[in-house]
Design an enzyme around this catalytic site. Sequence first.
Site, PDB file in Angstrom:
ATOM      1  N   SER A 151      47.277 100.025   1.597  1.00 47.67           N
ATOM      2  CA  SER A 151      46.792 100.230   0.075  1.00 47.67           C
ATOM      3  C   SER A 151      45.836 101.241   0.186  1.00 47.67           C
ATOM      4  O   SER A 151      44.956 101.770   1.142  1.00 47.67           O
ATOM      5  CB  SER A 151      46.040  99.097  -0.493  1.00 47.67           C
ATOM      6  OG  SER A 151      45.348  98.986  -1.388  1.00 47.67           O
ATOM      7  N   TYR A 166      40.812  92.235   2.022  1.00 51.02           N
ATOM      8  CA  TYR A 166      41.937  92.807   1.584  1.00 51.02           C
ATOM      9  C   TYR A 166      41.857  94.510   2.179  1.00 51.02           C
ATOM     10  O   TYR A 166      42.638  95.002   2.919  1.00 51.02           O
ATOM     11  CB  TYR A 166      42.165  93.042   0.077  1.00 51.02           C
ATOM     12  CG  TYR A 166      43.506  93.619  -0.305  1.00 51.02           C
ATOM     13  CD1 TYR A 166      44.541  92.883  -0.206  1.00 51.02           C
ATOM     14  CD2 TYR A 166      43.657  94.894  -0.637  1.00 51.02           C
ATOM     15  CE1 TYR A 166      45.878  93.350  -0.652  1.00 51.02           C
ATOM     16  CE2 TYR A 166      44.873  95.467  -1.050  1.00 51.02           C
ATOM     17  CZ  TYR A 166      45.939  94.690  -1.209  1.00 51.02           C
ATOM     18  OH  TYR A 166      47.221  95.223  -1.522  1.00 51.02           O
TER      19      TYR A 166
END
Length: 259
Positions: A151, A166
């Site tokens: 990401s 995350y």
Amino acid sequence: MPHHEPTGTQTRTAVVTGAASERSIGRATATRFARDGWSVAVLDLDGDGAIALARELGERFGVPTAGYGVDITDSAAVNEVAAQIAGSELPTVGALSNIAGVPSPVSFLDVDDALWDTIIAVNLTGTFYVTRAFLPAMIEGGYGRVVNMSSVSAQQGGGVFSKTPYSAAKAGVLGLTRSLAREMAPEGITVNAIAPGAADTNIRGDTTEESEAALSASIPMGRQATAAEIGALVVWLSGEDAGYITGTTQAINGGAYIS
């Protein structure tokens, strides 16, 4: 006339994790694989959804497919599914797309042990378990492409939707990708990561029209990525033309983060 062997796409299976849910990168990726002639194995925590998607793709594109319910944080379950696929009528696995993931839109000091463990388990450890389970088949089959979902959050330090756990997990995916790429290169197997920015998918859950508009306006391209655009990149990296690309992080963020 010289004899041409079938391409990898026509003789191999693509394994895609996290593909069952609607409006997801995993579903778009599995769909693109099938459209391009790959056999497809769909893995998802939602077994019924995985089976339904596999059936739909098989009927729509005329390729062999299968769906499996599996918790990618359970190494024994992952190994069992890999064995089932190896013993099935599907062709040899030639591509693995590690797309299953969970977000963590929680401020750091509100993150408890259980949430941290879950985010790391699904986004990082699960990628390890699944890759370890399917690599031997790719090595033995003589063709392998691993694409791992990271990401932009890992590159720029959050700032999209999910926060620190995350970002940490997705940064771990980058380290895993680079090191494994180095190890697997002598086998002719490539390992790459994709780092999407904001994407028009269901992972962000409850947002408002205003927040979505503001997010799109903050991106130089003026919009979010579609799941299909990200899926197309995964499938291209899994094809024959990408055989000399390994250990990379492919940014797909509309210019939101340029390093």
